[in-house]
Write an enzyme that holds these catalytic residues in place. Structure first.
Site, PDB file in Angstrom:
ATOM      1  N   LYS A 248      -6.215   4.903   8.024  1.00  0.00           N
ATOM      2  CA  LYS A 248      -5.543   5.973   7.454  1.00  0.00           C
ATOM      3  C   LYS A 248      -5.591   7.205   7.381  1.00  0.00           C
ATOM      4  O   LYS A 248      -5.177   8.268   7.764  1.00  0.00           O
ATOM      5  CB  LYS A 248      -4.860   5.285   5.917  1.00  0.00           C
ATOM      6  CG  LYS A 248      -4.070   4.001   6.448  1.00  0.00           C
ATOM      7  CD  LYS A 248      -4.045   3.386   4.824  1.00  0.00           C
ATOM      8  CE  LYS A 248      -3.208   2.143   4.997  1.00  0.00           C
ATOM      9  NZ  LYS A 248      -2.862   1.316   3.818  1.00  0.00           N
TER      10      LYS A 248
ATOM     11  N   SER B  59       0.803  -1.120   0.002  1.00  0.00           N
ATOM     12  CA  SER B  59      -0.099  -0.169   0.178  1.00  0.00           C
ATOM     13  C   SER B  59       0.787   1.016   0.056  1.00  0.00           C
ATOM     14  O   SER B  59       0.203   2.292  -0.100  1.00  0.00           O
ATOM     15  CB  SER B  59      -0.935  -0.036   1.162  1.00  0.00           C
ATOM     16  OG  SER B  59      -0.351   0.179   2.428  1.00  0.00           O
TER      17      SER B  59
END
Length: 244
Positions: A132, A89
């Site tokens: 996030k 990611s």
């Protein structure tokens, strides 16, 4: 800041998960070693992360050196990361750091970015998108929201958004922003605050675009590498002649 990007990671403590920014940096120079993953070399990087770095190397070679050698040696690192790193990611962030280093365009530090990238530069979905975003928002809020900060996520993750009310309200008021991108060029345009640039009919990028500067830098390094090899071969030949 050139070659420095705010990446985003998710930490899991029991049943509780939270997001935390990580500083990702890159260095580039003339060479033939490709991209070195410092986390892997230090035995802190997992197999999936290493695969992501290899995909980045493939993308760079395919886009900028399809008909010539890739005369590049580069390194990638998560700064002040003392635990293991895995997953892909951070691929968009890592590729952005490399392209910033090659082009000289600085990265906007008001942004954080998460996303996987494939060999063709398409941005792919990742996990933990809500944690996030919220983790970066909390840090921006603690330091003072400016109305310019934000997070860049894969467009494929839009359907997964289920953010806290305070994050939604800040976005509604224009104090915090969430950008969804489908390609690395879209991400570069935001993070480097400059047009990525598209190839013309002859296959060339605009000179002062991001892609144009990267292509020019790598082409220059390739010429220097060839000249260095030619000078070395000539020196060896001269040495052989003197011995005879």
């Amino acid at each position: 800041v050139v070659a420095q990007v705010n990446g985003l990671a998710v930490y899991q403590l029991g049943n509780y998960a939270f997001g935390k920014p990580s500083r990702i940096t890159a260095t580039t120079r003339l060479g033939s070693g490709g991209v070195i993953d410092i986390e892997r070399e230090a035995k802190l990087g997992g197999n999936i992360h290493s695969k992501g770095v290899l995909i980045i190397s493939s993308f760079l070679a395919s886009r900028y050196a399809s008909d010539s050698p890739l005369s590049l040696s580069a390194t990638l690192a998560f700064e002040q990361s003392y635990g293991g790193v895995d997953g892909d990611s951070a691929s968009v962030a890592e590729l952005t750091a490399l392209i910033s280093a090659l082009s000289g365009f600085p990265v906007q530090q008001r942004f954080a970015v998460t996303g996987s990238v494939n060999q063709h530069g398409r941005v792919q979905a990742i996990g933990g998108v809500n944690e996030k975003i919220e983790g970066y928002f909390d840090i921006c809020k603690a330091r003072g929201l400016t109305g310019r900060q934000g997070v860049i996520i894969p467009a494929a993750n839009k359907v997964h958004l289920m953010l806290r009310d305070d994050v939604v309200e800040a976005a509604r008021q224009g104090q915090f922003h969430i950008y969804a991108v489908e390609s690395i060029d879209e991400a570069l345009g935001l993070l480097l605050d400059h047009p990525a640039g598209e190839r013309d009919a002859e296959g060339n990028y605009p000179v002062d675009s991001i892609n144009g500067r990267v292509a020019a830098r790598l082409a220059d390094w390739n010429r220097k590498r060839k000249q260095f090899s030619a000078d070395t071969d000539q020196g060896k030949a001269s040495g052989d002649d003197s011995e005879r």
